[in-house]
Each structure stands twice: as structure tokens, then as C-alpha cells.
Enzyme design. Sequence first.
Site, mmCIF file in Angstrom:
data_model
loop_
_atom_site.group_PDB
_atom_site.id
_atom_site.type_symbol
_atom_site.label_atom_id
_atom_site.label_comp_id
_atom_site.label_asym_id
_atom_site.label_seq_id
_atom_site.Cartn_x
_atom_site.Cartn_y
_atom_site.Cartn_z
ATOM 1 C CG ASN A 47 -1.712 1.233 1.415
ATOM 2 O OD1 ASN A 47 -1.785 2.056 0.497
ATOM 3 N ND2 ASN A 47 -2.329 1.387 2.578
ATOM 4 C CG HIS A 103 -5.855 1.977 5.018
ATOM 5 N ND1 HIS A 103 -5.478 2.950 5.921
ATOM 6 C CD2 HIS A 103 -4.834 1.099 4.939
ATOM 7 C CE1 HIS A 103 -4.258 2.667 6.357
ATOM 8 N NE2 HIS A 103 -3.840 1.550 5.775
ATOM 9 C CD GLU A 138 -3.777 -2.479 7.201
ATOM 10 O OE1 GLU A 138 -2.606 -2.651 6.852
ATOM 11 O OE2 GLU A 138 -4.447 -1.499 6.866
ATOM 12 C CD GLU A 193 -3.051 5.596 6.615
ATOM 13 O OE1 GLU A 193 -2.995 5.650 5.370
ATOM 14 O OE2 GLU A 193 -2.144 5.081 7.309
ATOM 15 C CE LYS A 201 -0.218 3.302 4.721
ATOM 16 N NZ LYS A 201 -0.150 3.411 6.166
ATOM 17 N N GLY A 214 2.088 2.193 10.757
ATOM 18 C CA GLY A 214 3.048 3.279 10.631
ATOM 19 C C GLY A 214 3.716 3.681 11.937
ATOM 20 C CB SER A 251 4.799 -1.824 12.140
ATOM 21 O OG SER A 251 4.386 -0.491 12.360
HETATM 22 P P1 PGA Z 1 2.626 0.211 7.679
HETATM 23 O O1 PGA Z 1 1.197 0.446 7.000
HETATM 24 O O2 PGA Z 1 3.149 -1.091 7.135
HETATM 25 O O3 PGA Z 1 3.444 1.379 7.274
HETATM 26 O O4 PGA Z 1 2.380 0.139 9.159
HETATM 27 C C1 PGA Z 1 0.324 -0.615 6.790
HETATM 28 C C2 PGA Z 1 -0.949 -0.103 6.167
HETATM 29 O O5 PGA Z 1 -1.369 1.008 6.502
HETATM 30 O O6 PGA Z 1 -1.565 -0.785 5.335
#
Ligand code: PGA
Length: 254
Positions: free
Chosen positions: A9, A98, A170, A100, A11, A176, A216
Amino acid sequence: MRKKIVAGNWKMNLDYNEGLALFSEIINMFKDEATGQQHAVVCSPFIHLHSLVQLAKGYHNVGVGAQNAHQAEAGAYTGEISAKMVKSVGAGYVILGHSERRQYFGESNELLAKKTDTALAHDLTPIFCIGETLQEREANQHFDIIKSQLVDGIFHLDATQFGKLVIAYEPVWAIGTGVTASSDQAQEIHAFIRKEIAAKYNQQVADDTTILYGGSCNPKNAPELFAQPDIDGGLIGGASLKSRDFIDIVKVFN
Ligand code: PGA
């Protein structure tokens, strides 16, 4: 047997040229190093999609996806992109829900149920994201939250439609942050999700559903996470922006 998938992803990162350069590296490494059993998916910003699909031609185990698509077929929704448009450039996947999107764009389970229907109607595979916040986990509400995300977001689907989904667990506190869920914590939720699917549909549907872990995930922790019986791969944010790291995570399955 359910599919094992490692999905990146990106982003809102990488301009057009940077995205093409990264994807070219990923494709080259995949060509040289993958064994044929691994499935990689890259979910890029919309502007990259068409070109990534062209670069991925001939690589049946490499998919391309969007990170969002609108619930409506078409219309006066300035700035939005429809599922039909995503499909028309040859993308196969779309991330929906997601955290976000839920947090910054107010996407609710009810809205996501509609987005899921529209994506499926256009033959896209939704990667449907669910997960609790830190506050919800500390209040011991994580199972309830996960259950309501399933019930209100995707359990209206019939078994055939449901069979086309990929689910990503997630935990919001792991995205993140550099804090990964332990493999036990992740496995506990993945097993719970599979149990809920079996109760709603049947054991076969549950056994066939690919459930990814995200938050992460990196080449160091992926082997232990992916070794859990109910974890079928990962949704990778930060580490998917480095070709070496991403391919090393893809290669955890062999
Ligand atoms: P990350 O993000 O691996 O940077 O924690 C995962 C995601 O948001 O899908």
C-alpha cells in the site's frame, strides 16, 4: 486452498516517475527471485495504475490495485474515482476501509458496504480492512469492533460474493508506528475473524478466505507472523516503498 498474498500500500507517496521506477525494480526482482507460488499486489495512487498494469503484463502472480473507489457508478462527485474507472485500466484490486480512510475521510461501515458492492459489481477484488484503535483495545472492545466491522461492512454479501474478498486485519495502533502486533495477538484476531465467517457462512467459505495482517510488517517480523495458521500474508505500507524489503516479504512464502 486459500491464496497467500503480500500486498503493498503505497498510500500518498511517489510521483509518477518514482512510482514507475519502484515498480520496475519490484517486477525485476520478482522475475529473478520468486518461485511461482508467491502472489504480490501493489496498490498505488490512481495516477500510476494504468502504467503499472502495463509493466505487470505477463506476470500472472503480480496484481495491481487502487487504494479507494467511490460507491456510486458515476456522477457529480468532483475529485472522485469510480470502481469502473479503476477496472477499465486493468487493475484487479481495491483497498477499501483502510483505517486512514475511516479516520480522515469519515468512511463508515455502512458506506464501505456500498463501496464493496460497487467494487464487486465491477469485478474488482476488495482488500477490505478492519482493525481496532489502541483505545478500543485497551478498553477490551477489540473483538466487538472487529465483529461490527464484519457484520456492517461485508456480511450482507452472499457466499459467492464473499468468496471474492480479501480481508486485512490492521490494528490501527500498529500502522506506521513501528509497533507490530505480536504474532499471538494477530493470530488470535485472525482466528476470531475466520470463526465469525464460518458462523455466518460455513467452514468452507471461512477456510477459503485470505486474511492478511497489516501494521509495521517488515522483512524481520513477517516470517513469524506469516507462520501463524490463520495469517495468509500481509498488507505492507512503509516497507512496500523499498523494493528489497517488499520482495523479501513476498518471499517469506515459498
Ligand atoms: P505500515 O502500514 O506497514 O506502514 O504500518 C500498513 C498499512 O497502513 O496498510
